[in-house]
Design a protein around this motif. Structure first.
Motif, mmCIF file in Angstrom:
data_model
loop_
_atom_site.group_PDB
_atom_site.id
_atom_site.type_symbol
_atom_site.label_atom_id
_atom_site.label_comp_id
_atom_site.label_asym_id
_atom_site.label_seq_id
_atom_site.Cartn_x
_atom_site.Cartn_y
_atom_site.Cartn_z
ATOM 1 N N LYS A 75 0.853 -1.187 0.000
ATOM 2 C CA LYS A 75 0.000 0.000 0.000
ATOM 3 C C LYS A 75 0.894 1.244 0.000
ATOM 4 O O LYS A 75 1.849 1.337 0.778
ATOM 5 N N ASP A 76 0.613 2.166 -0.896
ATOM 6 C CA ASP A 76 1.396 3.391 -1.102
ATOM 7 C C ASP A 76 2.742 3.112 -1.774
ATOM 8 O O ASP A 76 3.609 3.992 -1.814
ATOM 9 N N GLY A 77 2.919 1.893 -2.305
ATOM 10 C CA GLY A 77 4.147 1.589 -3.030
ATOM 11 C C GLY A 77 4.332 2.511 -4.227
ATOM 12 O O GLY A 77 5.444 2.953 -4.528
ATOM 13 N N PHE A 78 3.252 2.829 -4.917
ATOM 14 C CA PHE A 78 3.276 3.816 -6.000
ATOM 15 C C PHE A 78 2.915 5.195 -5.468
ATOM 16 O O PHE A 78 3.620 6.176 -5.726
ATOM 17 N N LEU A 79 1.817 5.267 -4.740
ATOM 18 C CA LEU A 79 1.301 6.568 -4.304
ATOM 19 C C LEU A 79 2.309 7.329 -3.447
ATOM 20 O O LEU A 79 2.410 8.550 -3.549
ATOM 21 N N GLY A 80 3.062 6.613 -2.615
ATOM 22 C CA GLY A 80 3.999 7.274 -1.701
ATOM 23 C C GLY A 80 5.403 7.418 -2.242
ATOM 24 O O GLY A 80 6.304 7.862 -1.536
ATOM 25 N N ASN A 81 5.620 7.046 -3.501
ATOM 26 C CA ASN A 81 6.946 7.104 -4.108
ATOM 27 C C ASN A 81 6.918 8.109 -5.249
ATOM 28 O O ASN A 81 6.379 7.845 -6.324
ATOM 29 N N LEU A 82 7.492 9.266 -5.032
ATOM 30 C CA LEU A 82 7.408 10.346 -6.018
ATOM 31 C C LEU A 82 8.035 9.974 -7.355
ATOM 32 O O LEU A 82 7.669 10.526 -8.395
ATOM 33 N N ALA A 83 8.981 9.015 -7.336
ATOM 34 C CA ALA A 83 9.644 8.630 -8.578
ATOM 35 C C ALA A 83 8.714 7.852 -9.504
ATOM 36 O O ALA A 83 8.923 7.837 -10.725
ATOM 37 N N VAL A 84 7.684 7.211 -8.932
ATOM 38 C CA VAL A 84 6.805 6.364 -9.760
ATOM 39 C C VAL A 84 5.321 6.693 -9.583
ATOM 40 O O VAL A 84 4.471 6.089 -10.241
ATOM 41 N N LYS A 85 5.001 7.639 -8.728
ATOM 42 C CA LYS A 85 3.599 7.990 -8.473
ATOM 43 C C LYS A 85 2.885 8.320 -9.778
ATOM 44 O O LYS A 85 3.395 9.059 -10.623
ATOM 45 N N ILE A 86 1.705 7.738 -9.938
ATOM 46 C CA ILE A 86 0.941 7.952 -11.165
ATOM 47 C C ILE A 86 0.047 9.180 -11.012
ATOM 48 O O ILE A 86 -0.795 9.236 -10.102
ATOM 49 N N LEU A 87 0.245 10.129 -11.893
ATOM 50 C CA LEU A 87 -0.560 11.355 -11.884
ATOM 51 C C LEU A 87 -1.659 11.233 -12.941
ATOM 52 O O LEU A 87 -1.819 10.203 -13.579
ATOM 53 N N MET A 88 -2.398 12.281 -13.118
ATOM 54 C CA MET A 88 -3.430 12.287 -14.145
ATOM 55 C C MET A 88 -2.816 12.051 -15.524
ATOM 56 O O MET A 88 -1.676 12.464 -15.775
ATOM 57 N N PRO A 89 -3.532 11.392 -16.411
ATOM 58 C CA PRO A 89 -3.043 11.284 -17.788
ATOM 59 C C PRO A 89 -2.770 12.671 -18.350
ATOM 60 O O PRO A 89 -3.446 13.640 -17.970
ATOM 61 N N PRO A 90 -1.782 12.825 -19.216
ATOM 62 C CA PRO A 90 -1.421 14.153 -19.743
ATOM 63 C C PRO A 90 -2.613 14.939 -20.289
ATOM 64 O O PRO A 90 -2.744 16.139 -20.034
ATOM 65 N N GLU A 91 -3.490 14.246 -21.024
ATOM 66 C CA GLU A 91 -4.634 14.952 -21.608
ATOM 67 C C GLU A 91 -5.662 15.363 -20.562
ATOM 68 O O GLU A 91 -6.572 16.150 -20.849
ATOM 69 N N ALA A 92 -5.525 14.821 -19.334
ATOM 70 C CA ALA A 92 -6.487 15.149 -18.279
ATOM 71 C C ALA A 92 -5.924 16.145 -17.265
ATOM 72 O O ALA A 92 -6.632 16.544 -16.343
ATOM 73 N N GLN A 93 -4.674 16.532 -17.439
ATOM 74 C CA GLN A 93 -4.077 17.442 -16.455
ATOM 75 C C GLN A 93 -4.707 18.837 -16.531
ATOM 76 O O GLN A 93 -4.845 19.529 -15.519
ATOM 77 N N LYS A 94 -5.102 19.251 -17.722
ATOM 78 C CA LYS A 94 -5.828 20.514 -17.840
ATOM 79 C C LYS A 94 -7.191 20.395 -17.161
ATOM 80 O O LYS A 94 -7.669 21.328 -16.513
ATOM 81 N N VAL A 95 -7.785 19.197 -17.293
ATOM 82 C CA VAL A 95 -9.063 18.931 -16.619
ATOM 83 C C VAL A 95 -8.882 19.086 -15.115
ATOM 84 O O VAL A 95 -9.687 19.726 -14.425
ATOM 85 N N GLU A 96 -7.810 18.497 -14.598
ATOM 86 C CA GLU A 96 -7.539 18.546 -13.155
ATOM 87 C C GLU A 96 -7.389 19.991 -12.682
ATOM 88 O O GLU A 96 -7.979 20.386 -11.670
ATOM 89 N N ARG A 97 -6.592 20.760 -13.417
ATOM 90 C CA ARG A 97 -6.393 22.155 -13.012
ATOM 91 C C ARG A 97 -7.704 22.928 -13.012
ATOM 92 O O ARG A 97 -7.990 23.712 -12.089
ATOM 93 N N THR A 98 -8.505 22.687 -14.019
ATOM 94 C CA THR A 98 -9.781 23.390 -14.120
ATOM 95 C C THR A 98 -10.705 23.014 -12.972
ATOM 96 O O THR A 98 -11.315 23.885 -12.328
ATOM 97 N N LEU A 99 -10.818 21.719 -12.694
ATOM 98 C CA LEU A 99 -11.735 21.264 -11.645
ATOM 99 C C LEU A 99 -11.249 21.658 -10.252
ATOM 100 O O LEU A 99 -12.054 21.972 -9.371
ATOM 101 N N ARG A 100 -9.926 21.629 -10.045
ATOM 102 C CA ARG A 100 -9.410 22.094 -8.743
ATOM 103 C C ARG A 100 -9.696 23.584 -8.576
ATOM 104 O O ARG A 100 -9.916 24.058 -7.457
#
Length: 253
Positions: A75-100
């Motif tokens: 648990k948190d093997g990906f989420l807690g590791n900044l080197a491999v943490k999965i963020l929003m897909p590139p095409e959805a990062q604008k979506v994320e900024r807008t919704l935040r």
């Protein structure tokens, strides 16, 4: 007189025997120490045989990939590791900024957490695939890895396991995305965004995206373990590893 001679002879025999035993013990001790010293000096040095190189590389890689895969499957093997943490897909990062920007932080956070949970689930299946690749490694592969670039092992794994990992991970990621509600969260997120005026609708194949990011994360961890074994003497935990990688160090000087 006869008794005295017999007594003298007996004492002489006892003294000789005592001296002889003492000499044997001392010689034995000396021989043992020399043998142990020679064994210590030669076991971890010298030129390894082709067989030893193969065994050493396989041993090192099995230790490394097991450690990397085990870390990521926690648990948190990906989420807690900044080197491999999965963020929003590139095409959805604008979506994320807008919704935040309009206060939907929780929805965005839910999506990111769920993507990483899916990757952590999939990582549990990585170790057997890597171990199988190690067992199938030829002596030529092993020698090329030992004397190759610092990422030679990682590149080998990319070449021989990526296709298998994709096939194995994809259904696991699909199941996990549904289990942790990632599909729902992402659908909610894109639905909210696509309702906004004048925006370009966003569609993402979440399974494909998370599967690829999970595999990328595995190779990041494998590379980290490879560097550790190549560069950190304390990571060479056995005589065989010391001999094989010590030989590689000398070859690269």
């Amino acid at each position: 007189m006869k008794k005295i001679n017999i007594l003298s002879a007996s004492l002489a025999i006892l003294v000789f025997a005592s001296l002889n035993v003492s000499a044997q013990i001392k010689l034995s001790d000396i021989f043992k120490k020399v043998t142990e010293k020679q064994g210590t000096n030669t076991a971890a040095t010298g030129t390894p045989s082709t067989f030893e190189i193969g065994q050493g590389i396989k041993e090192a890689l099995q230790i490394g990939v097991s450690a990397g895969a085990d870390r990521l499957s926690l648990k948190d093997g990906f989420l807690g590791n900044l080197a491999v943490k999965i963020l929003m897909p590139p095409e959805a990062q604008k979506v994320e900024r807008t919704l935040r920007g309009i206060g939907l932080n929780k929805l965005c956070d839910n999506v990111i957490v769920s993507l990483n949970r899916a990757a952590e689930d999939a990582a549990t299946e990585a170790k057997p695939i890597f171990i199988s690749a190690i067992k199938q490694m030829t002596l030529t592969d092993a020698t090329n890895i030992l004397l190759g670039n610092k990422d030679a092992a990682t590149e080998y794994f990319k070449r021989v396991t990526t296709s298998q990992l994709m096939q194995k991970f994809s259904p696991i990621v699909t199941t996990s995305l549904n289990k942790v509600n990632a599909t729902k969260y992402y659908s909610d997120l894109t639905t909210q965004y696509n309702r906004l005026p004048l925006v370009k609708p966003v569609n993402t194949n979440l399974t494909e995206y998370v599967t690829q990011k999970a595999i990328d994360g595995l190779f990041v961890e494998v590379a980290k373990e490879e560097l550790k074994i190549r560069g950190n003497l304390s990571s060479r935990s056995t005589t065989l590893l010391q001999k094989v990688f010590g030989y590689a160090d000398k070859k690269k000087i």
